[in-house]
Design a protein around this motif. Structure first.
Motif, PDB file in Angstrom:
ATOM      1  N   ALA A  62       0.834  -1.206   0.000  1.00 35.81           N
ATOM      2  CA  ALA A  62       0.000   0.000   0.000  1.00 35.81           C
ATOM      3  C   ALA A  62       0.867   1.255   0.000  1.00 35.81           C
ATOM      4  O   ALA A  62       0.545   2.249  -0.668  1.00 35.81           O
ATOM      5  CB  ALA A  62      -0.932  -0.004   1.209  1.00 35.81           C
ATOM      6  N   LEU A 131      -3.636   2.691   4.631  1.00 39.44           N
ATOM      7  CA  LEU A 131      -3.448   1.350   4.093  1.00 39.44           C
ATOM      8  C   LEU A 131      -4.755   0.590   3.907  1.00 39.44           C
ATOM      9  O   LEU A 131      -4.873  -0.241   3.006  1.00 39.44           O
ATOM     10  CB  LEU A 131      -2.528   0.541   5.023  1.00 39.44           C
ATOM     11  CG  LEU A 131      -1.225   1.202   5.479  1.00 39.44           C
ATOM     12  CD1 LEU A 131      -0.417   0.206   6.300  1.00 39.44           C
ATOM     13  CD2 LEU A 131      -0.417   1.721   4.300  1.00 39.44           C
ATOM     14  N   TYR A 134      -6.628   0.420   0.422  1.00 41.01           N
ATOM     15  CA  TYR A 134      -6.012  -0.464  -0.568  1.00 41.01           C
ATOM     16  C   TYR A 134      -6.245  -1.932  -0.208  1.00 41.01           C
ATOM     17  O   TYR A 134      -6.558  -2.755  -1.074  1.00 41.01           O
ATOM     18  CB  TYR A 134      -4.515  -0.181  -0.655  1.00 41.01           C
ATOM     19  CG  TYR A 134      -4.190   1.191  -1.179  1.00 41.01           C
ATOM     20  CD1 TYR A 134      -4.394   1.499  -2.515  1.00 41.01           C
ATOM     21  CD2 TYR A 134      -3.675   2.181  -0.344  1.00 41.01           C
ATOM     22  CE1 TYR A 134      -4.087   2.767  -3.008  1.00 41.01           C
ATOM     23  CE2 TYR A 134      -3.380   3.440  -0.832  1.00 41.01           C
ATOM     24  CZ  TYR A 134      -3.583   3.733  -2.166  1.00 41.01           C
ATOM     25  OH  TYR A 134      -3.287   4.984  -2.644  1.00 41.01           O
ATOM     26  N   CYS A 174      -0.627  -5.315   1.654  1.00 36.54           N
ATOM     27  CA  CYS A 174      -1.006  -3.977   2.132  1.00 36.54           C
ATOM     28  C   CYS A 174      -1.116  -3.957   3.652  1.00 36.54           C
ATOM     29  O   CYS A 174      -0.622  -3.045   4.315  1.00 36.54           O
ATOM     30  CB  CYS A 174      -2.342  -3.551   1.526  1.00 36.54           C
ATOM     31  SG  CYS A 174      -2.320  -3.261  -0.250  1.00 36.54           S
TER      32      CYS A 174
END
Length: 411
Positions: A62, A131, A134, A174
């Motif tokens: 991410a 984060l 994503y 991610c």
């Protein structure tokens, strides 16, 4: 024109375009870092320069995407956040895809996608460089790919299954909280093929599980490739596995109390949202509140309960899947060894509520004809009402937030 809108692809594309425009509108306000952007944007800058490890409690992927935005659009609010809007649009479209593939009906697919679009949490996460946005995008689209594989011809099944495994590996790259969804996918495969072996035609259970696990794990480790080229403390083949243990230690360390911390059991009740921003900035008092749309969060709980009870009575797979998706995604937070909890951890389970809402309306459509339209009007009305404190719009003054504070914990 009406015939055009009776096909799933044009409808999905239309919703995606509307979502992307909504997420992009005034994206660069505020023009400063807010909330956890103070961690992830500096980490992305270091990653872009291959300077060395930063924000080591989380994987890289991410932050690589945030770094990509900075590289393409500059080290500014547009660069930090643009790819987050694409991730959120992928979430909305992925919800549509899951419901279309699961029901083969446009009405529930549109209902679920609009609930995700207007449910507050996707909108807020679309406009911040964190984060979770994503991670959720790759989980939702990965799940859609795995479900798409179930409907494919034997020659297509394997490719779609591999694509879903890759997306789940990227999701874990991610944020680790995506990892349980690889296990959930494996469990779903076992249960669904036991009931009907013709599902995922041409792919036996054990090879499919090995492929799912092997591809997702390989993809996860591939996301660490940039770390091998750091100028300071680069990873090596000998250190990449010990580094995972170090990350785990960072993840599970005991942290000091935080103003916005909350217990996992409180998240579905919308009791303690988080102010990502509340301060004078860009010439006005502005706020961004990470909160769930009450109609979606509270109504979604009723939908989950209805789906679970309906499954017990009818054994309808769609009802059981809709209920279990939310239950499993939420209950893992009772197990994950985190010393502090925050409402934004509920981001992905809040998306699954939209699935349950759409499936419930569809299953009982003969009894609740028209109620889904009224419900969506309520969801949209609440989105319009709360929009100023979701979007960092200019407010009248420091006490303006009180207009939207329904519960004591919201302030």
């Amino acid at each position: 024109m009406l015939a055009f809108l009776r096909r799933p692809l044009p409808v999905a594309l239309s919703i995606a375009i509307v979502a992307q425009i909504l997420f992009l509108w005034r994206l660069t306000v505020p023009g400063i870092l807010m909330f956890d952007e103070i961690h992830y944007v500096p980490a992305a800058r270091r990653l872009l320069a291959l300077d060395g490890p930063a924000n080591v409690e989380h994987p890289l992927f991410a932050k690589m995407l945030i770094a990509g935005g900075i590289a393409l659009f500059g080290d500014n609010a547009l660069g930090w956040r643009l790819f987050s809007t694409l991730a959120a649009t992928a979430v909305v479209t992925g919800v549509f895809a899951l419901l279309w593939l699961g029901t083969r009906r446009l009405r529930p697919a549109v209902t679920g996608a609009l609930c995700a679009l207007l449910g507050f949490t996707v909108f807020v996460q679309a406009r911040i460089a964190m984060l979770d946005g994503y991670m959720a995008a790759f989980v939702v689209t990965g799940a859609a790919c795995l479900l798409w594989a179930m409907h494919g011809r034997p020659a297509q099944v394997r490719r779609r299954w591999i694509a879903g495994a890759v997306l789940l590996g990227l999701a874990t790259g991610c944020k680790w909280t995506a990892a349980p969804y690889v296990a959930f996918a494996g469990i779903a495969l076992i249960l669904l093929k036991r009931g009907r072996p013709d599902r995922w035609r041409g792919m036996a259970t054990i090879p499919a599980l090995l492929l799912l696990g092997g591809v997702s794990v390989a993809t996860y480790f591939a996301t660490f490739a940039p770390a091998f080229f750091y100028t300071h403390e680069p990873l090596t083949l000998a250190t990449i596995l010990p580094f995972q243990l170090y990350m785990y230690g960072q993840q599970t360390q005991v942290l000091p109390a935080h103003t916005y911390q909350s217990s996992w059991w409180s998240w579905p009740l919308d009791l303690r949202p988080i102010w990502y921003l509340y301060e004078p900035v860009d010439g006005a008092q502005r706020g961004v509140l990470m909160i769930g749309n009450p109609a979606v969060l509270w109504g979604g709980l009723l939908a989950v309960a209805a789906c679970a009870i309906g499954w017990l009575r009818t054994r309808d797979v769609r009802l059981g899947a809709a209920a279990m998706l939310w239950i499993a995604g939420f209950v893992i937070w009772a197990i994950i060894p985190k010393s502090l909890g925050f409402f934004y951890y509920y981001y992905l389970p809040s998306i699954w509520l939209c699935i349950a809402i759409a499936v419930a309306f569809d299953h009982w459509r003969a009894r609740v004809a028209g109620w889904d339209e009224a419900y969506l009007l309520l969801v949209a009305g609440l989105f319009v009402h709360f929009y100023p404190i979701l979007s960092a719009a200019a407010l009248s003054g420091p006490r303006a937030f009180t207009r939207w504070m329904w519960l004591p914990g919201w302030a």
